[in-house]
Design a protein around this motif. Structure first.
Motif, PDB file in Angstrom:
ATOM      1  N   VAL A  10      -1.663  -7.565 -25.517  1.00  0.00           N
ATOM      2  CA  VAL A  10      -2.280  -7.213 -24.236  1.00  0.00           C
ATOM      3  C   VAL A  10      -2.816  -8.465 -23.556  1.00  0.00           C
ATOM      4  N   GLN A  11      -3.448  -9.353 -24.312  1.00  0.00           N
ATOM      5  CA  GLN A  11      -4.012 -10.568 -23.738  1.00  0.00           C
ATOM      6  C   GLN A  11      -2.932 -11.511 -23.213  1.00  0.00           C
ATOM      7  N   ASN A  12      -1.774 -11.535 -23.885  1.00  0.00           N
ATOM      8  CA  ASN A  12      -0.702 -12.452 -23.502  1.00  0.00           C
ATOM      9  C   ASN A  12       0.302 -11.838 -22.538  1.00  0.00           C
ATOM     10  N   PHE A  13       0.052 -10.618 -22.066  1.00  0.00           N
ATOM     11  CA  PHE A  13       0.999  -9.941 -21.178  1.00  0.00           C
ATOM     12  C   PHE A  13       1.123 -10.669 -19.845  1.00  0.00           C
ATOM     13  N   ASN A  14       2.364 -10.842 -19.376  1.00  0.00           N
ATOM     14  CA  ASN A  14       2.632 -11.522 -18.114  1.00  0.00           C
ATOM     15  C   ASN A  14       2.800 -10.474 -17.022  1.00  0.00           C
ATOM     16  N   VAL A  15       1.852 -10.423 -16.097  1.00  0.00           N
ATOM     17  CA  VAL A  15       1.845  -9.428 -15.029  1.00  0.00           C
ATOM     18  C   VAL A  15       3.026  -9.644 -14.077  1.00  0.00           C
ATOM     19  N   GLU A  16       3.534 -10.853 -13.982  1.00  0.00           N
ATOM     20  CA  GLU A  16       4.637 -11.166 -13.058  1.00  0.00           C
ATOM     21  C   GLU A  16       5.944 -10.483 -13.461  1.00  0.00           C
ATOM     22  N   THR A  17       6.032  -9.972 -14.690  1.00  0.00           N
ATOM     23  CA  THR A  17       7.257  -9.292 -15.131  1.00  0.00           C
ATOM     24  C   THR A  17       7.350  -7.865 -14.591  1.00  0.00           C
ATOM     25  N   LEU A  18       6.257  -7.352 -13.991  1.00  0.00           N
ATOM     26  CA  LEU A  18       6.268  -5.996 -13.432  1.00  0.00           C
ATOM     27  C   LEU A  18       7.049  -5.977 -12.127  1.00  0.00           C
ATOM     28  N   ARG A  19       7.745  -4.860 -11.874  1.00  0.00           N
ATOM     29  CA  ARG A  19       8.504  -4.713 -10.622  1.00  0.00           C
ATOM     30  C   ARG A  19       7.642  -4.056  -9.557  1.00  0.00           C
ATOM     31  N   LYS A  20       7.877  -4.414  -8.305  1.00  0.00           N
ATOM     32  CA  LYS A  20       7.160  -3.834  -7.170  1.00  0.00           C
ATOM     33  C   LYS A  20       7.690  -2.423  -6.937  1.00  0.00           C
ATOM     34  N   THR A  21       6.790  -1.456  -6.740  1.00  0.00           N
ATOM     35  CA  THR A  21       7.207  -0.077  -6.480  1.00  0.00           C
ATOM     36  C   THR A  21       6.439   0.473  -5.289  1.00  0.00           C
ATOM     37  N   GLU A  22       7.034   1.454  -4.651  1.00  0.00           N
ATOM     38  CA  GLU A  22       6.399   2.149  -3.534  1.00  0.00           C
ATOM     39  C   GLU A  22       5.965   3.528  -4.011  1.00  0.00           C
ATOM     40  N   THR A  23       4.748   3.920  -3.710  1.00  0.00           N
ATOM     41  CA  THR A  23       4.233   5.224  -4.102  1.00  0.00           C
ATOM     42  C   THR A  23       4.653   6.252  -3.068  1.00  0.00           C
ATOM     43  N   GLU A  24       5.190   7.367  -3.544  1.00  0.00           N
ATOM     44  CA  GLU A  24       5.638   8.426  -2.642  1.00  0.00           C
ATOM     45  C   GLU A  24       4.853   9.695  -2.952  1.00  0.00           C
ATOM     46  N   GLU A  25       4.133  10.219  -1.948  1.00  0.00           N
ATOM     47  CA  GLU A  25       3.369  11.453  -2.106  1.00  0.00           C
ATOM     48  C   GLU A  25       4.323  12.635  -2.108  1.00  0.00           C
ATOM     49  N   LYS A  26       4.351  13.396  -3.183  1.00  0.00           N
ATOM     50  CA  LYS A  26       5.235  14.562  -3.238  1.00  0.00           C
ATOM     51  C   LYS A  26       4.510  15.822  -2.812  1.00  0.00           C
ATOM     52  N   ASN A  27       3.231  15.912  -3.102  1.00  0.00           N
ATOM     53  CA  ASN A  27       2.424  17.071  -2.710  1.00  0.00           C
ATOM     54  C   ASN A  27       1.433  16.617  -1.653  1.00  0.00           C
ATOM     55  N   LYS A  28       1.879  16.616  -0.427  1.00  0.00           N
ATOM     56  CA  LYS A  28       0.961  16.119   0.604  1.00  0.00           C
ATOM     57  C   LYS A  28      -0.036  17.208   0.988  1.00  0.00           C
ATOM     58  N   LEU A  29      -1.243  16.774   1.340  1.00  0.00           N
ATOM     59  CA  LEU A  29      -2.311  17.691   1.706  1.00  0.00           C
ATOM     60  C   LEU A  29      -2.088  18.209   3.122  1.00  0.00           C
ATOM     61  N   PRO A  30      -2.552  19.422   3.412  1.00  0.00           N
ATOM     62  CA  PRO A  30      -2.366  19.957   4.760  1.00  0.00           C
ATOM     63  C   PRO A  30      -3.259  19.204   5.759  1.00  0.00           C
ATOM     64  N   THR A  31      -2.772  19.149   6.999  1.00  0.00           N
ATOM     65  CA  THR A  31      -3.546  18.495   8.052  1.00  0.00           C
ATOM     66  C   THR A  31      -4.631  19.453   8.530  1.00  0.00           C
ATOM     67  N   GLN A  32      -5.559  18.924   9.319  1.00  0.00           N
ATOM     68  CA  GLN A  32      -6.648  19.734   9.847  1.00  0.00           C
ATOM     69  C   GLN A  32      -6.100  20.865  10.715  1.00  0.00           C
ATOM     70  N   SER A  33      -5.063  20.569  11.513  1.00  0.00           N
ATOM     71  CA  SER A  33      -4.497  21.601  12.387  1.00  0.00           C
ATOM     72  C   SER A  33      -3.817  22.701  11.569  1.00  0.00           C
ATOM     73  N   GLU A  34      -3.172  22.350  10.441  1.00  0.00           N
ATOM     74  CA  GLU A  34      -2.543  23.357   9.580  1.00  0.00           C
ATOM     75  C   GLU A  34      -3.606  24.267   8.944  1.00  0.00           C
ATOM     76  N   ILE A  35      -4.726  23.690   8.569  1.00  0.00           N
ATOM     77  CA  ILE A  35      -5.816  24.477   7.981  1.00  0.00           C
ATOM     78  C   ILE A  35      -6.375  25.444   9.015  1.00  0.00           C
ATOM     79  N   GLN A  36      -6.581  24.954  10.240  1.00  0.00           N
ATOM     80  CA  GLN A  36      -7.109  25.807  11.316  1.00  0.00           C
ATOM     81  C   GLN A  36      -6.138  26.950  11.631  1.00  0.00           C
TER      82      GLN A  36
END
Length: 129
Positions: A10-36
């Motif tokens: 853990v101490q010697n782990f190289n963070v640069e080996t991680l790949r860049k990822t994009e987070t995608e919301e699958k369960n999006k919350l309702p908007t204020q207008s949808e709630i109303q």
């Protein structure tokens, strides 16, 4: 047994080996207008009006069949005598041991040795310093 190998890794782990990822919301919350809009739909008159005007006479009569029946008085008496031990004791005394089959017990989960326990205690004590 110096440092814990996991701790070193853990101490010697190289963070640069991680790949860049994009987070995608699958369960999006309702908007204020949808709630109303949903609140408005719930409070609308047509639903309430339908319930108030519903004709109960349109429902059909049904008979409910009780599937979980209560024990009879004989069943209760039999159980009382069994609790007192009369029936059970007789069954145990009359049991034929020759009907039992020979078996061999095989331990599949071995208990840890004293050394294993001491090593684990030491590892837990050292922790992730």
């Amino acid at each position: 047994m110096g440092d814990n190998p996991v701790k070193k890794e853990v101490q010697n782990f190289n963070v640069e080996t991680l790949r860049k990822t994009e987070t995608e919301e699958k369960n999006k919350l309702p908007t204020q207008s949808e709630i109303q809009a949903e609140k408005k739909m719930v409070n609308e008159e047509p639903c309430r009006k339908e319930l108030e005007e519903f004709d109960v006479k349109k429902l059909r009569k049904t008979d409910t069949e009780e599937k979980n029946t209560l024990p009879t008085s004989d069943d209760i008496e039999d159980e009382k005598t069994m609790i007192k031990g009369e029936t059970c004791r007789k069954e145990v005394e009359d049991f034929d041991v020759k009907k039992l089959r020979k078996t061999k017990t095989e331990e599949k989960n071995q208990l840890p040795t004293t050394k294993d326990i001491e090593d684990e205690k030491k590892m837990m004590k050292d922790g992730c310093k």
